[in-house]
Structures are given as structure tokens and as C-alpha cells.
Design a protein around this motif. Structure first.
Motif, PDB file in Angstrom:
ATOM      1  N   ASP A  50      50.608  83.779   1.572  1.00  0.00           N
ATOM      2  CA  ASP A  50      49.726  84.925   1.353  1.00  0.00           C
ATOM      3  C   ASP A  50      48.355  84.469   0.873  1.00  0.00           C
ATOM      4  O   ASP A  50      47.610  85.214   0.275  1.00  0.00           O
ATOM      5  CB  ASP A  50      50.344  85.893   0.335  1.00  0.00           C
ATOM      6  N   LYS A  51      48.015  83.205   1.165  1.00  0.00           N
ATOM      7  CA  LYS A  51      46.726  82.678   0.734  1.00  0.00           C
ATOM      8  C   LYS A  51      45.608  83.169   1.660  1.00  0.00           C
ATOM      9  O   LYS A  51      45.812  83.397   2.850  1.00  0.00           O
ATOM     10  CB  LYS A  51      46.748  81.149   0.716  1.00  0.00           C
ATOM     11  N   ASP A  52      44.412  83.297   1.086  1.00  0.00           N
ATOM     12  CA  ASP A  52      43.267  83.794   1.849  1.00  0.00           C
ATOM     13  C   ASP A  52      42.646  82.705   2.708  1.00  0.00           C
ATOM     14  O   ASP A  52      42.899  81.518   2.532  1.00  0.00           O
ATOM     15  CB  ASP A  52      42.191  84.322   0.890  1.00  0.00           C
ATOM     16  N   GLU A  53      41.793  83.147   3.634  1.00  0.00           N
ATOM     17  CA  GLU A  53      40.938  82.202   4.345  1.00  0.00           C
ATOM     18  C   GLU A  53      39.930  81.611   3.356  1.00  0.00           C
ATOM     19  O   GLU A  53      39.674  82.158   2.292  1.00  0.00           O
ATOM     20  CB  GLU A  53      40.157  82.932   5.447  1.00  0.00           C
ATOM     21  N   TYR A  54      39.350  80.470   3.718  1.00  0.00           N
ATOM     22  CA  TYR A  54      38.247  79.966   2.913  1.00  0.00           C
ATOM     23  C   TYR A  54      37.177  79.419   3.842  1.00  0.00           C
ATOM     24  O   TYR A  54      37.411  79.194   5.020  1.00  0.00           O
ATOM     25  CB  TYR A  54      38.717  78.936   1.892  1.00  0.00           C
ATOM     26  N   ASP A  55      35.973  79.231   3.302  1.00  0.00           N
ATOM     27  CA  ASP A  55      34.789  79.004   4.128  1.00  0.00           C
ATOM     28  C   ASP A  55      34.487  77.546   4.424  1.00  0.00           C
ATOM     29  O   ASP A  55      33.486  77.238   5.048  1.00  0.00           O
ATOM     30  CB  ASP A  55      33.566  79.641   3.461  1.00  0.00           C
ATOM     31  N   GLY A  56      35.334  76.627   3.949  1.00  0.00           N
ATOM     32  CA  GLY A  56      35.070  75.216   4.148  1.00  0.00           C
ATOM     33  C   GLY A  56      34.378  74.603   2.938  1.00  0.00           C
ATOM     34  O   GLY A  56      34.089  75.272   1.934  1.00  0.00           O
ATOM     35  N   ILE A  57      34.095  73.299   3.038  1.00  0.00           N
ATOM     36  CA  ILE A  57      33.552  72.587   1.879  1.00  0.00           C
ATOM     37  C   ILE A  57      32.458  71.597   2.296  1.00  0.00           C
ATOM     38  O   ILE A  57      32.335  71.221   3.463  1.00  0.00           O
ATOM     39  CB  ILE A  57      34.657  71.826   1.116  1.00  0.00           C
ATOM     40  N   TYR A  58      31.670  71.178   1.296  1.00  0.00           N
ATOM     41  CA  TYR A  58      30.791  70.025   1.393  1.00  0.00           C
ATOM     42  C   TYR A  58      31.370  68.945   0.487  1.00  0.00           C
ATOM     43  O   TYR A  58      31.811  69.241  -0.637  1.00  0.00           O
ATOM     44  CB  TYR A  58      29.375  70.353   0.916  1.00  0.00           C
ATOM     45  N   LYS A  68      34.409  54.356 -11.655  1.00  0.00           N
ATOM     46  CA  LYS A  68      35.172  54.656 -10.452  1.00  0.00           C
ATOM     47  C   LYS A  68      34.338  55.502  -9.498  1.00  0.00           C
ATOM     48  O   LYS A  68      33.293  56.044  -9.864  1.00  0.00           O
ATOM     49  CB  LYS A  68      36.466  55.387 -10.802  1.00  0.00           C
ATOM     50  N   ASP A  69      34.819  55.623  -8.253  1.00  0.00           N
ATOM     51  CA  ASP A  69      34.138  56.455  -7.266  1.00  0.00           C
ATOM     52  C   ASP A  69      34.688  57.878  -7.319  1.00  0.00           C
ATOM     53  O   ASP A  69      35.903  58.094  -7.194  1.00  0.00           O
ATOM     54  CB  ASP A  69      34.335  55.879  -5.860  1.00  0.00           C
ATOM     55  N   TYR A  70      33.778  58.816  -7.482  1.00  0.00           N
ATOM     56  CA  TYR A  70      34.139  60.223  -7.509  1.00  0.00           C
ATOM     57  C   TYR A  70      33.267  60.990  -6.510  1.00  0.00           C
ATOM     58  O   TYR A  70      32.242  60.491  -6.036  1.00  0.00           O
ATOM     59  CB  TYR A  70      33.944  60.821  -8.904  1.00  0.00           C
ATOM     60  N   ALA A  71      33.706  62.211  -6.210  1.00  0.00           N
ATOM     61  CA  ALA A  71      32.950  63.058  -5.294  1.00  0.00           C
ATOM     62  C   ALA A  71      32.977  64.492  -5.789  1.00  0.00           C
ATOM     63  O   ALA A  71      33.892  64.903  -6.511  1.00  0.00           O
ATOM     64  CB  ALA A  71      33.531  62.976  -3.880  1.00  0.00           C
ATOM     65  N   PHE A  72      31.945  65.243  -5.402  1.00  0.00           N
ATOM     66  CA  PHE A  72      31.963  66.682  -5.556  1.00  0.00           C
ATOM     67  C   PHE A  72      32.571  67.289  -4.291  1.00  0.00           C
ATOM     68  O   PHE A  72      32.121  66.987  -3.179  1.00  0.00           O
ATOM     69  CB  PHE A  72      30.548  67.250  -5.721  1.00  0.00           C
ATOM     70  N   ARG A  73      33.561  68.124  -4.457  1.00  0.00           N
ATOM     71  CA  ARG A  73      34.137  68.885  -3.337  1.00  0.00           C
ATOM     72  C   ARG A  73      33.698  70.333  -3.551  1.00  0.00           C
ATOM     73  O   ARG A  73      34.291  71.073  -4.325  1.00  0.00           O
ATOM     74  CB  ARG A  73      35.660  68.758  -3.350  1.00  0.00           C
ATOM     75  N   ILE A  74      32.627  70.713  -2.863  1.00  0.00           N
ATOM     76  CA  ILE A  74      31.898  71.948  -3.167  1.00  0.00           C
ATOM     77  C   ILE A  74      32.167  72.995  -2.099  1.00  0.00           C
ATOM     78  O   ILE A  74      32.101  72.717  -0.888  1.00  0.00           O
ATOM     79  CB  ILE A  74      30.382  71.677  -3.251  1.00  0.00           C
TER      80      ILE A  74
END
Length: 245
Positions: A50-58, A68-74
Motif C-alpha cells: 500500500d506504499k505510494d508512488e515517489y518522484d525519484g531521487i538525486y 568515509k564516503d557518504y552521499a546525499f540521497r535527495i
């Protein structure tokens, strides 16, 4: 830009187990965000949830946050941050409470916010790797491909079972959500609200989606179906294990 341990959101919730990388404006975030590594567009959830659609990410590589290596998942809709609420604070806090029991899985470590509204996650960054589907495509003409496939599937099931044993039901078991690292390890890369279910409903979602994906991939590569929809997770795990012994 400010980095803090613990996050007090704008709705009265406090989450002590996560970090908050906060920005005062969209401009400040864009100036700091780093290199854009990946962009995904709007997706529709075709699984039985029952999860909604989502618009994608950057996906942005964070510069000099730590050793360490990190990222923003926006989220792509981050410019509407004050109008569309994301619940990553609650989810990541719950996951971080269980991190000490699940060493082989790297959960997101925190949230990125603008004016204290969540716009995405702070995650580990893996480079020089392939999605599981990309890797399977690259080796499908190699010797003993079927055995290699089941060895990889067994590794995936081990991760899913670790989560399951800790009452975390990973329901978005698409092969593009698993990365094959250079050292042979497999990592899960998508921990969002549409991917995780912490309720009792998650057990059924997990089982149905997992069996659907296994049968779909088996059909794609011309393998016989080895699981049926009346299998439990434990039975599926043992069935795959039998293919590599």
C-alpha cells in the motif's frame, strides 16, 4: 550548513539516533551538495503493497563530511520541502537502533534538511560497483552461470533474513536495489518508507515480492522455478541453499 547528532523535527518529534545535516535555504544546499552522481525519475510501485508512488531521487557525493564516503540521497521534490512531508527521520532512527545487531548492512545515518524539513537521507556511498541485475547480465554467458546466480541469490537472502530476524521487512526486493561490490559483498542501497515495512503486514509483502522477483529472474534467464507462493521465507532460503551445495 550545520551537522548535529540528534534531530528535532518541526512536528514535535525527537530522533536521538540520527544526524541532521541542515541547511538554511535551497541555495545553501545547492552550493554544498557536491557532485551529482545519479538521477532517477518518477517510479510507480508495482509491488503488492500500500506504499505510494515517489518522484525519484538525486544522488550527490558529499565533500569532506568525514573520513568515509557518504552521499546525499535527495528527493526530487525537495524544493517543495515545506509542503510535502517525508518520514525518513522516524524510519532511520528505528533502523539505527538495530544497526549494532546487523553489522553487514549499512543503514542511512541521518537526514538532510532545509529549514528543518526533511529533503532526503545521508547514506554510505559505494563506488566502482554494479547493481545485481547489471552484474548478472555481465556474467550470463560465463561457465556455471546458474550456480553463480544462486550463490548471489543466497547472499541476498541472507541480508533479507538478517533484517527479517530483526523485524525489519524489506519489501522492495528489486535487483537494482542491491549492489555488487568489487570484493564480492552485496549491499542494499534503498532504505525509504516505500521500501521498508515495520508492521505485521510487512511479512506478507516481503514474502510475496521476494517470490515474485525470484520467479521473474529465473524465467528471464531460463531457469526452472524453484519456489512457489506458499513457501515461507525460511523455506525459500533453504531451497536456494540447496542449489549451491
Amino acid at each position: 550548513m550545520l551537522i548535529e547528532r540528534g534531530y528535532q523535527n518541526n512536528f514535535g518529534g525527537f530522533f536521538p539516533n540520527i544526524i541532521n545535516v541542515s541547511f538554511s535555504s535551497i541555495t545553501e544546499f545547492k552550493n554544498f551538495a557536491g557532485d551529482l552522481l545519479k538521477e532517477t525519475k518518477k517510479e510507480k510501485n508495482f509491488f503488492v503493497t500500500d506504499k505510494d508512488e515517489y518522484d525519484g531521487i538525486y544522488l550527490y557525493k558529499i565533500k569532506n563530511l568525514a573520513e568515509k564516503d557518504y552521499a546525499f540521497r535527495i528527493y526530487r521534490d525537495f524544493d517543495k520541502y515545506s509542503f510535502r512531508r517525508h518520514y525518513d527521520d522516524y524510519l532511520i532512527d528505528k533502523l539505527q537502533q538495530k544497526q549494532k545487531n546487523i553489522k553487514e548492512i549499512d543503514f542511512p545515518i541521518g537526514v538532510a534538511t532545509i529549514e528543518n524539513y526533511v529533503i532526503g537521507q545521508v547514506i554510505y556511498l559505494y563506488e566502482n560497483c554494479q547493481t545485481l541485475f547489471e552484474y548478472l547480465q555481465s556474467i550470463k554467458y560465463s561457465q556455471n552461470f546458474e550456480k553463480k546466480y544462486y550463490e548471489l541469490l543466497y547472499k541476498v537472502l541472507r541480508l533479507i533474513k538478517m533484517l527479517y530476524d530483526n523485524e525489519i521487512y524489506y519489501i522492495d526486493v528489486h535487483p537494482n536495489n542491491f549492489l555488487m561490490l568489487e570484493n564480492g559483498d552485496i549491499k542494499i542501497i534503498d532504505f525509504e518508507n516505500h521500501s521498508i515495512d515495520l508492521s505485521s503486514n510487512g511479512i506478507n509483502y516481503l514474502k510475496n515480492n521476494l517470490l515474485y522477483i525470484i520467479n521473474l529472474i529465473n524465467e528471464m534467464f531460463g531457469f526452472d522455478s524453484i519456489v512457489s507462493y506458499d513457501f515461507t521465507l525460511e523455506e525459500t532460503y533453504e531451497k536456494v541453499l540447496s542449489k549451491i551445495k
